[in-house]
Write a protein that holds these residues in place. Structure first.
Motif, PDB file in Angstrom:
ATOM      1  N   ILE A  50       0.843  -1.199   0.000  1.00 49.67           N
ATOM      2  CA  ILE A  50       0.000   0.000   0.000  1.00 49.67           C
ATOM      3  C   ILE A  50       0.881   1.253   0.000  1.00 49.67           C
ATOM      4  O   ILE A  50       1.906   1.294   0.687  1.00 49.67           O
ATOM      5  N   ASP A  51       0.478   2.238  -0.792  1.00 52.68           N
ATOM      6  CA  ASP A  51       1.167   3.529  -0.824  1.00 52.68           C
ATOM      7  C   ASP A  51       1.333   4.050   0.603  1.00 52.68           C
ATOM      8  O   ASP A  51       0.423   3.923   1.426  1.00 52.68           O
ATOM      9  N   TYR A  52       2.502   4.643   0.887  1.00 50.04           N
ATOM     10  CA  TYR A  52       2.787   5.060   2.269  1.00 50.04           C
ATOM     11  C   TYR A  52       1.729   6.023   2.806  1.00 50.04           C
ATOM     12  O   TYR A  52       1.227   5.858   3.921  1.00 50.04           O
ATOM     13  N   LYS A  53       1.362   7.030   2.011  1.00 50.93           N
ATOM     14  CA  LYS A  53       0.395   8.042   2.475  1.00 50.93           C
ATOM     15  C   LYS A  53      -0.967   7.403   2.743  1.00 50.93           C
ATOM     16  O   LYS A  53      -1.629   7.733   3.738  1.00 50.93           O
ATOM     17  N   LEU A  54      -1.382   6.475   1.894  1.00 51.38           N
ATOM     18  CA  LEU A  54      -2.664   5.794   2.119  1.00 51.38           C
ATOM     19  C   LEU A  54      -2.619   4.978   3.408  1.00 51.38           C
ATOM     20  O   LEU A  54      -3.573   4.958   4.188  1.00 51.38           O
ATOM     21  N   GLY A  55      -1.477   4.309   3.634  1.00 49.50           N
ATOM     22  CA  GLY A  55      -1.322   3.526   4.863  1.00 49.50           C
ATOM     23  C   GLY A  55      -1.301   4.413   6.094  1.00 49.50           C
ATOM     24  O   GLY A  55      -1.899   4.073   7.136  1.00 49.50           O
ATOM     25  N   TRP A  56      -0.636   5.549   5.977  1.00 53.09           N
ATOM     26  CA  TRP A  56      -0.561   6.511   7.083  1.00 53.09           C
ATOM     27  C   TRP A  56      -1.954   7.058   7.403  1.00 53.09           C
ATOM     28  O   TRP A  56      -2.370   7.120   8.567  1.00 53.09           O
ATOM     29  N   ASP A  57      -2.699   7.423   6.351  1.00 54.95           N
ATOM     30  CA  ASP A  57      -4.070   7.926   6.552  1.00 54.95           C
ATOM     31  C   ASP A  57      -4.950   6.863   7.202  1.00 54.95           C
ATOM     32  O   ASP A  57      -5.773   7.173   8.072  1.00 54.95           O
ATOM     33  N   TYR A  58      -4.779   5.623   6.768  1.00 57.82           N
ATOM     34  CA  TYR A  58      -5.604   4.531   7.298  1.00 57.82           C
ATOM     35  C   TYR A  58      -5.336   4.308   8.788  1.00 57.82           C
ATOM     36  O   TYR A  58      -6.263   4.231   9.595  1.00 57.82           O
ATOM     37  N   GLN A  59      -4.045   4.236   9.161  1.00 56.66           N
ATOM     38  CA  GLN A  59      -3.761   4.022  10.585  1.00 56.66           C
ATOM     39  C   GLN A  59      -4.163   5.239  11.422  1.00 56.66           C
ATOM     40  O   GLN A  59      -4.618   5.096  12.562  1.00 56.66           O
ATOM     41  N   THR A  60      -4.040   6.450  10.846  1.00 50.80           N
ATOM     42  CA  THR A  60      -4.451   7.668  11.557  1.00 50.80           C
ATOM     43  C   THR A  60      -5.950   7.629  11.854  1.00 50.80           C
ATOM     44  O   THR A  60      -6.399   7.999  12.947  1.00 50.80           O
ATOM     45  N   GLN A  61      -6.717   7.162  10.887  1.00 47.35           N
ATOM     46  CA  GLN A  61      -8.174   7.039  11.047  1.00 47.35           C
ATOM     47  C   GLN A  61      -8.514   6.097  12.214  1.00 47.35           C
ATOM     48  O   GLN A  61      -9.340   6.418  13.071  1.00 47.35           O
ATOM     49  N   LEU A  62      -7.841   4.950  12.275  1.00 47.55           N
ATOM     50  CA  LEU A  62      -8.090   3.989  13.361  1.00 47.55           C
ATOM     51  C   LEU A  62      -7.621   4.549  14.705  1.00 47.55           C
ATOM     52  O   LEU A  62      -8.285   4.384  15.736  1.00 47.55           O
ATOM     53  N   PHE A  63      -6.464   5.211  14.684  1.00 50.51           N
ATOM     54  CA  PHE A  63      -5.893   5.832  15.881  1.00 50.51           C
ATOM     55  C   PHE A  63      -6.868   6.870  16.445  1.00 50.51           C
ATOM     56  O   PHE A  63      -7.186   6.866  17.652  1.00 50.51           O
ATOM     57  N   GLU A  64      -7.367   7.747  15.581  1.00 49.33           N
ATOM     58  CA  GLU A  64      -8.265   8.810  16.036  1.00 49.33           C
ATOM     59  C   GLU A  64      -9.593   8.252  16.527  1.00 49.33           C
ATOM     60  O   GLU A  64     -10.189   8.773  17.479  1.00 49.33           O
ATOM     61  N   LYS A  65     -10.037   7.177  15.888  1.00 59.57           N
ATOM     62  CA  LYS A  65     -11.281   6.516  16.322  1.00 59.57           C
ATOM     63  C   LYS A  65     -11.121   5.978  17.749  1.00 59.57           C
ATOM     64  O   LYS A  65     -11.990   6.160  18.603  1.00 59.57           O
ATOM     65  N   THR A  66      -9.972   5.328  18.016  1.00 61.17           N
ATOM     66  CA  THR A  66      -9.716   4.763  19.351  1.00 61.17           C
ATOM     67  C   THR A  66      -9.583   5.869  20.396  1.00 61.17           C
ATOM     68  O   THR A  66     -10.160   5.778  21.489  1.00 61.17           O
ATOM     69  N   VAL A  67      -8.841   6.932  20.059  1.00 60.24           N
ATOM     70  CA  VAL A  67      -8.706   8.071  20.983  1.00 60.24           C
ATOM     71  C   VAL A  67     -10.082   8.682  21.252  1.00 60.24           C
ATOM     72  O   VAL A  67     -10.394   9.052  22.389  1.00 60.24           O
ATOM     73  N   GLY A  68     -10.915   8.756  20.209  1.00 59.71           N
ATOM     74  CA  GLY A  68     -12.268   9.303  20.354  1.00 59.71           C
ATOM     75  C   GLY A  68     -13.106   8.516  21.349  1.00 59.71           C
ATOM     76  O   GLY A  68     -13.846   9.102  22.149  1.00 59.71           O
ATOM     77  N   VAL A  69     -12.994   7.192  21.307  1.00 58.26           N
ATOM     78  CA  VAL A  69     -13.721   6.346  22.272  1.00 58.26           C
ATOM     79  C   VAL A  69     -13.254   6.663  23.699  1.00 58.26           C
ATOM     80  O   VAL A  69     -14.064   6.783  24.624  1.00 58.26           O
TER      81      VAL A  69
END
Length: 239
Positions: free
Chosen positions: A17-36
């Protein structure tokens, strides 16, 4: 604090996976967990939700990434050379200096709420290193740590020719982690000549293929690494 400790971890293999796409994907999961976690602080213990955990594996096309504490001078090539090498470059929000990711390298991004496991970043880093050390032992390679340096090294005891086989760089907020490790399996090591890896000038970089003298089955190594991470953290992994 979340009163429901959750050791369930969803495993996701993103493939290449393209680095930026992978970075965006993990950021999305990270922010979701922090949000909880933020929402849980506003709720009564009965209303709190267990925080999710993820273990991501992937490979990236050729890319150099520079951590927050890194020096841009450690990238030794210019834009034209980078284009010729089909490589890209990103300044990112993890700790550490510059590193390289590319095909044949296992990149792992654990997005974990450490409050589900233990609240100790030092221990977290040592467990990631230990998982790689245990994986290498299955190939007859004795690896370890060098004091004052992160990552996993060969010839770490006598240090006649110390060689780094796995780099680490993480970010955490509210005990939620992102970024992670890069483990060289069938990696084209010539790309490391374009940087001062992790800002360390006097030590070499290696790969599993280089150490064993032949290309390796990267999917087999992924399975072994995943098993050792799960054992150390006492995770219940689901796909």
């Amino acid at each position: 604090m979340n009163n429901q400790s959750n050791k369930n971890v969803k495993f996701i293999d993103l493939g290449v996976i393209d680095y930026k796409l992978g970075w965006d994907y993990q950021t999305q999961l990270f922010e979701k967990t922090v949000g909880v976690k933020i929402q849980n602080r506003k709720n009564t213990p009965e209303q709190q939700d267990a925080t999710p955990n993820y273990l991501i594996f992937c490979e990236h096309p050729h890319v150099y990434t520079l951590g927050k504490s890194g020096s841009p001078e450690n990238l030794l090539i210019g834009e034209q050379d980078m284009k010729a090498r089909h490589a890209s470059y990103y300044k990112i929000n993890r700790g550490g200096d510059i590193t390289y990711h590319g095909p044949g390298q296992i990149v792992s991004y654990p997005i974990l709420d450490l409050e589900n496991f233990f609240t100790d970043i030092h221990k977290y880093l040592r467990y990631l290193e230990e998982a790689v050390i245990r994986t290498l032992l299955e190939y007859g390679l004795e690896a370890g740590r060098i004091e004052g340096l992160t990552g996993v090294w060969l010839d770490h005891v006598s240090q006649q020719n110390p060689r780094k086989i796995c780099a680490l760089g993480v970010k955490s907020s509210r005990w939620v982690t992102m970024h992670g490790l890069a483990f060289n399996i069938n990696t084209d090591l010539s790309y490391f000549d374009d940087i001062v890896p992790c800002g360390i000038e006097d030590k070499a970089v290696t790969s599993l293929a280089q150490e064993l003298g032949a290309g390796q089955d990267i999917n087999k190594v992924k399975d072994q690494l995943k098993r050792h991470i799960a054992d150390l953290f006492e995770m219940d992994i689901t796909s």
